[in-house]
Every structure is written in structure tokens, then in C-alpha cells.
Enzyme design. Structure first.
Site, PDB file in Angstrom:
ATOM      1  N   LYS A 116      45.494  42.813  42.187  1.00  0.00           N
ATOM      2  CA  LYS A 116      45.342  41.651  43.049  1.00  0.00           C
ATOM      3  C   LYS A 116      46.524  41.551  44.011  1.00  0.00           C
ATOM      4  O   LYS A 116      46.377  41.108  45.139  1.00  0.00           O
ATOM      5  CB  LYS A 116      45.291  40.373  42.209  1.00  0.00           C
ATOM      6  CG  LYS A 116      43.983  40.185  41.470  1.00  0.00           C
ATOM      7  CD  LYS A 116      43.947  38.803  40.835  1.00  0.00           C
ATOM      8  CE  LYS A 116      43.073  38.778  39.607  1.00  0.00           C
ATOM      9  NZ  LYS A 116      41.746  38.314  39.748  1.00  0.00           N
ATOM     10  N   GLU A 200      50.519  31.894  42.457  1.00  0.00           N
ATOM     11  CA  GLU A 200      49.842  31.353  43.637  1.00  0.00           C
ATOM     12  C   GLU A 200      49.922  29.849  43.644  1.00  0.00           C
ATOM     13  O   GLU A 200      49.921  29.231  42.579  1.00  0.00           O
ATOM     14  CB  GLU A 200      48.350  31.708  43.577  1.00  0.00           C
ATOM     15  CG  GLU A 200      47.985  32.871  44.407  1.00  0.00           C
ATOM     16  CD  GLU A 200      46.518  33.230  44.246  1.00  0.00           C
ATOM     17  OE1 GLU A 200      45.696  32.372  43.882  1.00  0.00           O
ATOM     18  OE2 GLU A 200      46.220  34.399  44.488  1.00  0.00           O
ATOM     19  N   HIS A 235      37.923  29.334  34.219  1.00  0.00           N
ATOM     20  CA  HIS A 235      37.885  30.203  35.401  1.00  0.00           C
ATOM     21  C   HIS A 235      36.767  31.235  35.345  1.00  0.00           C
ATOM     22  O   HIS A 235      36.816  32.260  36.004  1.00  0.00           O
ATOM     23  CB  HIS A 235      39.223  30.908  35.618  1.00  0.00           C
ATOM     24  CG  HIS A 235      40.348  29.941  35.799  1.00  0.00           C
ATOM     25  ND1 HIS A 235      40.377  29.023  36.818  1.00  0.00           N
ATOM     26  CD2 HIS A 235      41.469  29.734  35.076  1.00  0.00           C
ATOM     27  CE1 HIS A 235      41.475  28.298  36.710  1.00  0.00           C
ATOM     28  NE2 HIS A 235      42.142  28.691  35.667  1.00  0.00           N
ATOM     29  N   ARG A 292      32.229  46.227  42.997  1.00  0.00           N
ATOM     30  CA  ARG A 292      31.083  46.569  42.140  1.00  0.00           C
ATOM     31  C   ARG A 292      29.983  45.550  42.389  1.00  0.00           C
ATOM     32  O   ARG A 292      30.171  44.607  43.144  1.00  0.00           O
ATOM     33  CB  ARG A 292      31.514  46.476  40.677  1.00  0.00           C
ATOM     34  CG  ARG A 292      32.139  45.118  40.394  1.00  0.00           C
ATOM     35  CD  ARG A 292      32.379  44.852  38.943  1.00  0.00           C
ATOM     36  NE  ARG A 292      33.338  43.785  38.733  1.00  0.00           N
ATOM     37  CZ  ARG A 292      33.088  42.499  38.775  1.00  0.00           C
ATOM     38  NH1 ARG A 292      31.857  42.079  39.028  1.00  0.00           N
ATOM     39  NH2 ARG A 292      34.015  41.589  38.577  1.00  0.00           N
TER      40      ARG A 292
HETATM   41  P1  ADP Z   1      39.359  36.741  37.958  1.00  0.00           P
HETATM   42  O1  ADP Z   1      39.470  38.041  38.650  1.00  0.00           O
HETATM   43  O2  ADP Z   1      40.053  36.735  36.628  1.00  0.00           O
HETATM   44  O3  ADP Z   1      37.974  36.204  37.903  1.00  0.00           O
HETATM   45  P2  ADP Z   1      40.032  35.188  40.312  1.00  0.00           P
HETATM   46  O4  ADP Z   1      41.232  35.500  41.092  1.00  0.00           O
HETATM   47  O5  ADP Z   1      38.724  35.655  40.852  1.00  0.00           O
HETATM   48  O6  ADP Z   1      40.222  35.725  38.829  1.00  0.00           O
HETATM   49  O7  ADP Z   1      39.939  33.620  40.073  1.00  0.00           O
HETATM   50  C1  ADP Z   1      38.983  33.054  39.214  1.00  0.00           C
HETATM   51  C2  ADP Z   1      38.853  31.569  39.457  1.00  0.00           C
HETATM   52  O8  ADP Z   1      40.103  30.907  39.296  1.00  0.00           O
HETATM   53  C3  ADP Z   1      38.424  31.189  40.848  1.00  0.00           C
HETATM   54  O9  ADP Z   1      37.053  31.217  40.968  1.00  0.00           O
HETATM   55  C4  ADP Z   1      38.973  29.788  41.005  1.00  0.00           C
HETATM   56  O10 ADP Z   1      38.162  28.859  40.347  1.00  0.00           O
HETATM   57  C5  ADP Z   1      40.250  29.846  40.230  1.00  0.00           C
HETATM   58  N1  ADP Z   1      41.394  30.122  41.110  1.00  0.00           N
HETATM   59  C6  ADP Z   1      41.900  31.320  41.431  1.00  0.00           C
HETATM   60  N2  ADP Z   1      42.955  31.191  42.261  1.00  0.00           N
HETATM   61  C7  ADP Z   1      43.132  29.874  42.461  1.00  0.00           C
HETATM   62  C8  ADP Z   1      44.074  29.080  43.197  1.00  0.00           C
HETATM   63  N3  ADP Z   1      45.066  29.627  43.877  1.00  0.00           N
HETATM   64  N4  ADP Z   1      43.924  27.743  43.176  1.00  0.00           N
HETATM   65  C9  ADP Z   1      42.935  27.159  42.483  1.00  0.00           C
HETATM   66  N5  ADP Z   1      42.037  27.840  41.765  1.00  0.00           N
HETATM   67  C10 ADP Z   1      42.119  29.174  41.737  1.00  0.00           C
END
Ligand code: ADP
Length: 672
Positions: A116, A200, A235, A292
């Protein structure tokens, strides 16, 4: 040309891919582990290859073995599905080296998006907007904390190698930082073998909106609109929909173009998803790109009327995308609800068990069920506990949502806990109906989405439950049956001198006593029941899997299942499982403080958080275990101290095993 396709996956996605491949006349090869010997995907494929023991490391993740078998069988392409090897650049390279088509992007694109933090750098350079944060290489705790302090709390710690919401922790203040960092790192190490973290800014009310992109080797790229996946727990997505409600055409186009830009920046080929956080003011930020096919791809298929697996195979053969951007039309609205074996009322703890009863709703043009299991199959501890994906389409969001609720009302599963009732509550919630979607939806509405112990069953269903246990008695069903069940000896149908008895029902760890008085006339089958202060007059009949009753003049009917003395009644809003307590066990069942010290399921001990005999407070975390790739924290049932831990970190434990001995404070004081 692809003539023979191996699907390096299991469960619903393997079945999904096999379905399309078969309709295209492509021969299919499934792979399987010990646990999946008789799995649906194995039966559906033309051939199947055994890989090894049940843990994925010993089977579905064995890249070399999969390649070797593919060569032996003359396989010319491998579809990795999602999870397992789907985002493994080494595996993609291995395929290329062995002249096997990898149905996915080039290894270089997977690598670019695999981390990431590295992905964010690329996107920053390409001018794609990012959530403010630290994604550097320096991983000292002090550096990470300084970054968090500087951007201001709340922040979100994320595993750079993360996926599926694992290795992620919210931090609301500086004082929580260290503990959250350790937990996130531990989970990341356990899940991905890497504990690189990024920090973040945590957006407090964003929506998760993602764009489906597709690129071919000829340089064409299109986006197949967006999906809103804001409704999440831990999440992880629960209900997804397409298109995103209230998305203006302007933002749709902007986001679509940003997604194409992201894909082009890494010379992407194939199906990919670019995930964004959409803020209340309409600004959006790149989160990550999944290289994917996504779990939720069916909602996009429903609104575009395209088969994305077919698109993947076309692109993998080196052909042009089936459609241009202008030819793609968005039509209607679709939802996907993920049906999981889990207990929403117990922090969504994954559940294992046998699917004793599995009756999905009727499938039509507009109701689709993607699954990889059948009635009688096992949901094991080894893999993701998703049972199925329920996908519906409607001309409008309103129509699609009505269909979703109707389909959920007609989905019956018994044998293990599922989230179906929870999904119904989400789908029927006013805020969901009004499309007030943010990623905090579940937390925000938790009061009305989760059931308190008392609400879980209404008093009026207790007589129905009691009657069911009576009508299903072997002595009642067949007078000649002489099984030795404890209640039979005193059963009123055997011995007419007993006209009254007490039946103890065990419902969610609670014992409820029902006093039943039988009418003298066996043929009439009218019962008087006393439950606490309430009296009921009850009559009814059982017919196959249905019980029809009249309780105090109110006529109802319920679908039920009864297997080995375990009963489940289904009704519109919920389902309820129970059993009859044999008379001698009544007292033991009530204590649940010991249950708290038992392993909730098979897993591995990760950490012991307190020293033996050191004082601990009620609710304090004392032990962490990992099961189904998630961490579960065992907390102190009351003030006291751990006398001794029975397992050490790294050891495997069986579900139900007692993990430690605990000395409550009051008991300890007595000895003083
Ligand atoms: P993963 O790859 O583990 O699924 P992601 O980066 O796609 O992780 O994030 C999953 C979820 O976490 C997002 O859909 C959102 O709900 C929450 N999320 C991620 N980053 C943030 C952020 N900076 N602020 C608020 N919520 C976040």
C-alpha cells in the site's frame, strides 16, 4: 486460445469461474485440499487435482505444485480467483516462465500495488489524490508516532501488505498508539508475514466507493462504473451496491478517469478495482488498487449486463476489451449481501459447523446466489467463513432493496450462526433505505442493529418452541420407539398419570422453564403453558419442516429444523436456536463466566498479556488468540488474577478448550 483452465482457488469463486469457463466450452481443472475433497467446486470441474492438507499453506498456496500439476495436465491458463495466490507477483511470474497464461495483470503491476505504501508513491506521482499520511520506509515506533502526532488524531494504522481489513487499527489518541501499533503489527505479521505499517489520517465519515476498471494488452482501458461498499464491519464489506447512491455524473466521471489514470500508471492489464474514500464534500482519495476480480464483482455484472469472468478470459487471450467506454451502459441498481457463518451479536465471531439446512431463495433473472457449499457441507476453521453471496437487481434502488429483503426473508440456514438476521436489520434500517451510507454505518446504528439478550426472542415464540420439542419427541412421533432419551420415561404420552411437566429450554446460554399441562384427551392436542407470569393456550401440528400453531388464538407458521436435539425456528425477522436441557444439567448451563475463558474456536495463542497472579481488572485483556486469521482478545470476567495459563504463545488450541485458570478477587480475599 484458452482450452483448459485451472482454477487455483476454492469455494464460491472457484464455482463462479468454472461456470463461465464451461459455458465458453473451456475445460476446467479444480484443485483441492483434504477439507475440500467433496467440495462443490471439485464436483463442478471436469478434473480435479489434490494439493495437500487443509491449511492453505499446505494446499492452495503451493505455487510450484500448482504449476507442476498444470503442466502435467496440459493446462494453458490459471485463474487465481481472489485471495490465495491472486495477488502474488511471484506466482504470476512463475506462470509466465512456464508458458501458462495467468488470468490477471502482469507481475510488475501486482508488485507495484502489492504494498500500500509503494502504491501510494506511484499514485502521488501520477497525480491521483491521496489521503494525507505517512507511507515511508522508516518504521521506528518514534517516527510513526511523530507522524501521527503531527497529522493529529484520529489516525489509522494500516499494514502495508494488508488486505481484508487485517492489520488495521484506529488510534484516537497518542496514549493508545503503542498498544494499537503492536496489535496491528502482530496481526499483519501473522496474516502477511510482514509488519510494515503506514499511518493515515482517519476520515471519520467517508464512503467507500470503488471503480471497476478493465484494461487489455492493446492499451485500451475502460471503467465499468462504481460500487458503494460503505457498509462494513471491522473494515470488511457486508453489503455492496452499484451504482453508488446519489453519485453525480460529474464525480462518477472524475473518479472513473482517476481510476484509469491509476491503472495506466502501472501498465495494468485485466480486471482491477481502484478503491477511493469519498468525503462528504465530494472530494475523493485513492486508497488502494486490488489487482484481481473482487468478491463484489457481481453487482457490476448486474448493472452492466456483462460477465466479468468472460472479459477476463478474453483479455487473457490477448484480445481487445469486449466494449468501449461509450458502449457501456449503466442500467438499474444491484445489491450484494455477503452471507457469513458468524455471530454478529458476538463481535462477528466467525463460526464453524455443518450446514444442516441450507435453503437459499429461489434464483431468477434478478436474484442470484453465488455459493460454493451445499446442504450438509462443513464450514471449517481453515478458510473464510463466507457461505454465499446474495445478489439482486432492480429497475431502481428501491425495487432492488425490496427484493433483497424478500430474498433474505427466504434464506434458511441452520447448523451454525449466520449473519442473515443482521443483514435483514441493516437492509430494513431507515438510514440504509435512505442511502445515508458511510463506513461508520454499523457503529452509528448499533443500537438498532444488534439485539440485546432480552430482545432476541419475544415471549410469544416460546410456546411455539416448547410445542415443537413436544411434537418432535420420538415417543410422540412413534409410540413403538423406545429410545432412551431422558424425558421419555416421564413423557405424558407414555404414561397418562403425568399431566403436567416442566420443560427447560436452553436458549442462548439461558435456561427458560416452561410448565406444560396436557389435556386429558390425547387426540385434542391442546396444551396449557406457563412461562413466568404468562399463560398460553397452544395447539399445533408439524408437517415436514414446518410447524403451524395457534397460540392464544393467534395463528402462525414457522419453518424449523431439528437435528440431534438441536432445534432452530425461523421467522420473518430472525431465527432462534435452542435445545431441551436434560433435567440433571439444568444448573450447569447457567454459568457463563467460565465460558469466557474458553477458546471461542480452534486457533493459535498469540500473546499472554498479564503475569500470573498479578491483579487484573474486569474487562482487561489477558490473552490474545488468532483464529480464522483474526485476533480475538480474551478479557478478564471480573476483578481478580490469572492463576496459570494452560497454553503458551504459538500453541494450537481447540475451540472450547479452557485457556487459563482464573481466581476472582472475592474468592481470593476469603483466604486472606
Ligand atoms: P484492506 O486492504 O485491508 O481492505 P483498505 O485500505 O482497503 O484495507 O481499507 C478498508 C476499509 O477501511 C475502507 O473501506 C474504509 O472503510 C476504511 N479506511 C481505510 N482507510 C481509511 C481512512 N484513512 N480513513 C477512514 N477509513 C478508512
Amino acid at each position: 486460445m484458452i482450452n483448459k483452465l485451472l482454477i487455483a482457488n476454492r469455494g464460491e469463486i472457484a464455482c463462479r469461474v468454472i461456470k463461465t469457463a464451461t459455458t465458453l466450452g473451456i475445460k476446467t481443472v479444480a484443485v483441492y485440499s483434504d477439507a475440500d475433497k467433496n467440495a462443490m467446486h471439485v464436483n463442478m470441474a471436469d478434473e480435479a487435482i489434490y494439493l495437500g492438507a487443509s491449511p492453505s499453506k499446505e494446499s492452495y498456496l503451493k505455487a510450484e505444485l500448482i504449476i507442476e500439476k498444470s503442466k502435467e495436465l496440459g493446462v494453458d491458463a490459471i485463474h487465481p480467483g481472489y485471495g490465495f495466490l491472486s495477488e502474488n507477483a511471484k506466482f504470476a511470474t512463475l506462470c509466465a516462465e512456464n508458458n501458462i497464461i495467468f488470468v490477471g495483470p502482469p507481475a510488475s503491476a501486482i508488485e507495484a500495488m502489492g504494498s500500500k505504501s509503494a502504491a501510494k508513491k506511484i499514485m502521488e506521482d501520477a497525480g491521483v489524490p491521496l489521503v494525507p499520511g505517512y507511507h515511508g520506509d522508516n518504521q521506528d515506533e518514534s517516527t510513526l508516532k511523530a507522524a501521527a502526532d503531527e497529522m493529529g488524531y484520529p489516525v489509522l494504522l494500516k499494514a502495508a501488505a494488508g488486505g481484508g481489513g487485517k492489520g488495521m487499527r484506529q488510534v484516537w489518541s497518542g496514549s493508545e498508539f503503542t498498544q494499537a501499533l503492536n496489535a496491528a503489527k502482530r496481526e499483519s505479521m501473522a496474516s502477511f508475514g510482514d509488519d510494515h505499517m503506514l499511518v493515515e489520517k482517519y476520515l471519520t465519515r467517508p464512503r467507500h466507493v470503488e471503480i471497476q476498471v478493465f484494461c487489455d494488452e492493446l492499451g485500451n482501458g475502460v471503467y465499468l462504473f462504481e460500487r458503494d461498499c460503505s457498509v462494513q464491519r471491522r473494515h470488511q464489506k457486508i453489503i455492496e451496491e452499484a451504482p453508488a447512491p446519489n453519485m453525480s455524473q460529474e464525480i462518477r466521471e472524475k473518479m472513473g478517469e482517476a481510476a484509469i489514470k491509476a491503472a495506466k500508471a502501472i501498465n495494468y492489464v485485466g480486471a482491477g478495482t481502484v478503491e477511493f474514500l469519498l468525503d462528504e464534500d465530494g472530494s475523493f482519495y485513492f486508497m488502494e488498487m486490488n489487482t484481481r476480480l473482487q468478491v463484489e464483482h457481481p453487482v457490476t455484472e448486474m448493472i452492466t449486463n456483462e460477465d466479468l469472468v468472460q472479459w477476463q478470459l478474453t483479455v487473457a487471450e490477448g484480445k481487445a476489451l469486449p466494449k468501449t467506454q461509450q458502449e457501456l451502459v449503466l442500467s438499474g441498481h444491484a445489491f450484494e449481501a455477503r452471507i457469513y457463518a458468524e455471530d454478529p451479536d458476538n463481535e462477528f465471531l466467525p463460526c464453524t459447523g455443518t450446514l444442516n439446512l441450507l435453503r437459499p431463495p429461489v434464483q431468477t433473472e434478478v436474484v442470484r446466489v453465488d455459493t460454493g457449499v451445499r446442504e450438509g457441507d462443513e464450514v471449517s476453521v481453515y478458510y473464510d467463513p463466507m457461505i454465499a453471496k446474495l445478489v439482486v437487481w432492480g429497475e431502481s434502488r428501491e425495487i432492488a432493496l425490496k427484493r433483497l429483503i424478500h430474498a433474505l426473508n427466504n434464506y434458511y440456514i441452520e447448523g451454525l450462526s449466520t449473519n442473515i438476521s443482521f443483514l435483514k436489520r441493516v437492509a430494513s434500517h431507515d438510514a440504509f433505505q435512505n442511502a445515508e451510507l458511510t463506513t461508520t454505518f454499523i457503529d452509528k446504528h448499533s443500537d438498532s442493529l444488534f439485539t440485546s439478550e432480552n430482545e432476541r426472542f419475544s415471549q410469544s415464540i416460546l410456546p411455539v418452541m416448547t410445542l415443537l420439542t413436544i411434537l418432535k419427541r420420538p415417543s410422540h412421533l412413534s409410540e413403538s420407539d423406545n429410545s432412551s432419551a431422558p424425558w421419555q420415561k416421564s413423557g405424558p404420552w407414555r404414561c397418562n398419570s403425568h399431566h403436567r411437566e416442566t420443560i427447560d429450554l436452553l436458549v442462548k446460554n439461558e435456561v427458560i422453564s416452561v410448565t406444560v399441562t396436557y389435556s386429558n384427551d390425547e387426540l385434542l392436542q391442546i396444551f396449557k403453558m406457563q412461562i413466568g407470569q404468562n399463560e398460553f393456550t397452544v395447539e399445533g401440528v408439524v408437517n415436514e419442516n414446518q410447524i403451524r400453531t395457534i397460540v392464544n388464538g393467534h395463528r402462525t407458521s414457522h419453518v424449523f429444523s431439528a437435528v440431534n436435539g438441536e432445534y432452530t425456528l425461523f421467522n420473518k425477522d430472525t431465527h432462534i436456536s435452542f435445545s431441551v436441557v436434560p433435567p440433571s444439567l439444568g444448573e450447569e448451563q447457567n454459568s457463563d463466566s467460565d465460558a469466557a475463558l474458553e477458546a471461542p474456536m480452534n486457533g493459535t495463542i498469540v500473546a499472554l498479556l498479564v503475569e500470573p497472579n498479578a491483579p487484573v481488572e474486569k474487562g482487561q485483556p489477558i490473552l490474545v488468540m488468532e483464529a480464522m486469521k483474526m485476533e480475538h482478545t480474551i478479557t478478564a470476567p471480573q476483578d481478580g488474577a490469572v492463576e496459570s495459563f494452560f497454553y503458551q504463545p504459538g500453541e494450537l488450541v481447540d475451540g472450547g478448550a479452557t485457556l487459563l485458570s482464573y481466581q476472582p478477587k472475592s474468592a481470593g480475599n476469603k483466604e486472606d
